[in-house]
Design an enzyme around this catalytic site. Sequence first.
Site, short mmCIF file in Angstrom:
data_model
loop_
_atom_site.label_atom_id
_atom_site.label_comp_id
_atom_site.label_asym_id
_atom_site.label_seq_id
_atom_site.Cartn_x
_atom_site.Cartn_y
_atom_site.Cartn_z
N LEU A 89 2.77 9.18 -11.20
CA LEU A 89 2.56 9.19 -12.47
C LEU A 89 1.85 7.83 -12.78
O LEU A 89 1.75 7.77 -14.40
CB LEU A 89 3.64 9.53 -13.43
N HIS A 91 -1.25 5.58 -13.69
CA HIS A 91 -2.73 5.91 -14.03
C HIS A 91 -3.85 4.94 -13.01
O HIS A 91 -3.48 4.08 -12.53
CB HIS A 91 -3.03 5.39 -15.27
N MET A 125 2.98 -1.94 -11.68
CA MET A 125 3.28 -0.94 -10.61
C MET A 125 2.38 -1.32 -9.30
O MET A 125 2.78 -1.47 -8.12
CB MET A 125 3.14 0.58 -10.74
N GLU A 126 1.05 -1.79 -9.63
CA GLU A 126 0.26 -2.28 -8.96
C GLU A 126 0.57 -3.55 -7.96
O GLU A 126 0.56 -3.87 -6.95
CB GLU A 126 -1.14 -2.48 -9.36
N ASP A 140 6.72 -4.38 10.09
CA ASP A 140 6.15 -3.76 11.27
C ASP A 140 5.44 -4.99 12.20
O ASP A 140 5.51 -4.75 13.34
CB ASP A 140 4.70 -3.08 10.65
#
Length: 177
Positions: A89, A91, A125-126, A140
């Site tokens: 959700l 954008h 969120m970024e 990793d």
Amino acid sequence: MTGAPSARRSELSTQNRLTHIDETGAARMVDVSQKDVTTRLARASGRVLVSPRVIELLRGEGVPKGDALATARIAGIMGAKRTPDLIPLCHPLAVSGVEVELGVADDAVEITATVKTTDRTGVEMEALTAVSVAALTVIDMVKAVDKSAVITDVRVEAKSGGKSGDYRRTAPEGPDA
């Protein structure tokens, strides 16, 4: 003046509910079309706890897989740009800048990401995605040496711009802080 208390109640109820859920409980993407375009910035951080051997390698000859910190930095930048593909959700935004910094502490790799945009919604969120993807990449890169590395403390440190105003995480107080 008669509409002011009603408007205030509406504003308070909006602040105290999850904006990505409608009245029926269904998920929805928030409509931001009426929001002002402003410059917005978010900073997030996180840590990857690693073994003393990994710390030694990162400070010296490097890990067997290659330059772990450079690889994680690029992965974090890519993660910030791909956030709407990963978070359903979220954008799609015109991300105008991403900085990912990694440092080697005595027990961890510390990661900070700063993301900037000029758009209708924030970039928290970024920034969180940049930190998370960088942290996953560290794991990793070091897993051949340390299979027990742990991602921890991923959080928003600060944000600015937008209607809700600025936010800066404050350090917890007390003897256990």
